[in-house]
Design a protein around this motif. Structure first.
Motif, PDB file in Angstrom:
ATOM      1  N   SER A   9       0.857  -1.183   0.000  1.00 39.60           N
ATOM      2  CA  SER A   9       0.000   0.000   0.000  1.00 39.60           C
ATOM      3  C   SER A   9       0.890   1.228   0.000  1.00 39.60           C
ATOM      4  O   SER A   9       2.096   1.153   0.237  1.00 39.60           O
ATOM      5  N   ASN A  68      -2.746  10.047  -0.373  1.00 37.27           N
ATOM      6  CA  ASN A  68      -1.617   9.128  -0.364  1.00 37.27           C
ATOM      7  C   ASN A  68      -0.506   9.600  -1.300  1.00 37.27           C
ATOM      8  O   ASN A  68       0.682   9.480  -0.989  1.00 37.27           O
ATOM      9  N   GLU A 123      -8.820   9.724  -1.134  1.00 38.04           N
ATOM     10  CA  GLU A 123      -7.807   8.957  -0.404  1.00 38.04           C
ATOM     11  C   GLU A 123      -6.539   8.806  -1.238  1.00 38.04           C
ATOM     12  O   GLU A 123      -5.419   8.943  -0.717  1.00 38.04           O
ATOM     13  N   LEU A 124      -6.708   8.532  -2.534  1.00 47.64           N
ATOM     14  CA  LEU A 124      -5.548   8.386  -3.411  1.00 47.64           C
ATOM     15  C   LEU A 124      -4.750   9.683  -3.485  1.00 47.64           C
ATOM     16  O   LEU A 124      -3.517   9.671  -3.416  1.00 47.64           O
ATOM     17  N   GLN A 176     -12.675   7.433  -2.804  1.00 44.30           N
ATOM     18  CA  GLN A 176     -11.480   6.694  -3.180  1.00 44.30           C
ATOM     19  C   GLN A 176     -10.442   7.624  -3.818  1.00 44.30           C
ATOM     20  O   GLN A 176      -9.248   7.523  -3.543  1.00 44.30           O
ATOM     21  N   LYS A 196      -7.118  -0.015  -7.493  1.00 49.34           N
ATOM     22  CA  LYS A 196      -8.532   0.081  -7.136  1.00 49.34           C
ATOM     23  C   LYS A 196      -9.223   1.195  -7.912  1.00 49.34           C
ATOM     24  O   LYS A 196     -10.339   1.022  -8.417  1.00 49.34           O
ATOM     25  N   GLU A 220      -3.983   1.114  -3.876  1.00 50.79           N
ATOM     26  CA  GLU A 220      -4.923   2.202  -4.121  1.00 50.79           C
ATOM     27  C   GLU A 220      -5.022   2.606  -5.592  1.00 50.79           C
ATOM     28  O   GLU A 220      -6.093   2.946  -6.085  1.00 50.79           O
TER      29      GLU A 220
END
Length: 277
Positions: free
Chosen positions: A40, A249, A245-246, A242, A221, A218
Motif C-alpha cells: 500500500s 496518499n 484517499e488516493l 477513493q 482500485k 490504491e
C-alpha cells in the motif's frame, strides 16, 4: 629490531557508532521489504522514511575523516566513481516517480472536480483522460524498471568495507524505488494474474466501497472503479472518496520522495568532494 605499523584499509575493529547505525537501519529495511503487487502507499511511505534515516546516517559516515581518507585512496576512487554513477541513476528514478505522481494527482483533481458537478459528458471525458494518462505513466515506469535491472555493481576483493556498505545502501534504495514504481504502475496488462485482480473489482458490486482488499493497492482500485464508471453509476460517492484517499496518499509519497532526494543529493556531493580531493 624496528617494528613498523601498517595502516589497515578497513574500519577499526570497534566500529564507529555511525557505522553501526547504518548497519542497523539497513537491517531494518531488509527485514520489512515492500512487495510490488500488494504494498500500500502507507507501507511504501514507511520504507521511504526508513531510507531518509539511512541516507542521513550515510552522509554523517561520509564526513568521518577516516572514511574520507580511505575512500580517497587511488585504488578506491574507481569504486567511488561507480557509486556516483549509481546515485545518479537513483536520482533519475526519483525524478521519474515524482513526475508520475504529479501527473496522476493532477488527473485525480480534475476528475474529482467533474464528479462533484455530476455532468455526464464531462465525467466520461475526464475518465478517459485519467485512464490515458495512467497508460502513459505505466509505459514510462516499466521502461525505468527495465533500466534498473542489474544496476547495482558486484563486489570486488579490493574494496574498502565502507564501499561494500555503500553498495548495500544503494541496493536497498533501488529496491524501495522499484517497489514504489511498481505500486504506481500496478500489474502488467499482459499478466493474467495481475489483471485478474482488476477483474475481481470490476465485476463486484462493491467496487469502490470495499474497505479491505489485501491484494490490491490504491492505484489499481481506482483504475478498476473508473473502468466501469458512468454518469448513472450509483457508486460515484464511493469513487469520490477513493479518489480523495488516493490524492492524500500521493501527497504523502511526494513529500517523502522530496525529502529523500535532498538526502541523496547531499550524499552525492560528499562523494564528489572525496573523489576530487
Amino acid at each position: 629490531m624496528a617494528s613498523y605499523h601498517v595502516r589497515s584499509n578497513s574500519l577499526p575493529s570497534r566500529p564507529h557508532p555511525i557505522t553501526s547505525e547504518v548497519d542497523q537501519r539497513l537491517s531494518t529495511l531488509r527485514s520489512s521489504p515492500a512487495t510490488s503487487t500488494s504494498s500500500s502507499s502507507s507501507s511504501i511511505c514507511h520504507e521511504i522514511n526508513g531510507l531518509q534515516d539511512l541516507h542521513g546516517c550515510v552522509d554523517k559516515l561520509l564526513q568521518l575523516p577516516l572514511v574520507q581518507q580511505a575512500l580517497g585512496q587511488e585504488q578506491q576512487k574507481i569504486l567511488v566513481d561507480m557509486l556516483l554513477d549509481g546515485s545518479l541513476w537513483i536520482l533519475d528514478v526519483s525524478s521519474i516517480a515524482k513526475d508520475a505522481l504529479l501527473q496522476i494527482k493532477e488527473c485525480v483533481q480534475g476528475l474529482s472536480s467533474v464528479l462533484r458537478r455530476r455532468r455526464g459528458d464531462e465525467i466520461s471525458s475526464e475518465v478517459k483522460k485519467y485512464l490515458t494518462s495512467r497508460k502513459a505513466v505505466k509505459k514510462t515506469i516499466r521502461k525505468a524498471l527495465k533500466g534498473m535491472e542489474n544496476k547495482c555493481s558486484s563486489k570486488t576483493n579490493e574494496e574498502h568495507e565502507t564501499i561494500t556498505m555503500l553498495r548495500e545502501v544503494e541496493a536497498s534504495t533501488f529496491a524501495v524505488f522499484e517497489s514504489l514504481l511498481s505500486l504506481i504502475s500496478g500489474p502488467k496488462a499482459s499478466s493474467k494474474s495481475g489483471w485478474s485482480l482488476v477483474s475481481k473489482l470490476i465485476h463486484s458490486k462493491r467496487i469502490a466501497c470495499e474497505e479491505e482488499e489485501s491484494d490490491m493497492n490504491e492505484f489499481v482500485k481506482v483504475d478498476a472503479a473508473l473502468s466501469t464508471l458512468t454518469s448513472k453509476s450509483d457508486n460515484i460517492i464511493c469513487v469520490q472518496n477513493q479518489l480523495k484517499e488516493l490524492e492524500s496518499n500521493i501527497q504523502d509519497l511526494e513529500e517523502g520522495i522530496e525529502s529523500l532526494s535532498r538526502h541523496l543529493i547531499k550524499s552525492r556531493v560528499s562523494l564528489l568532494n572525496i573523489l576530487n580531493n
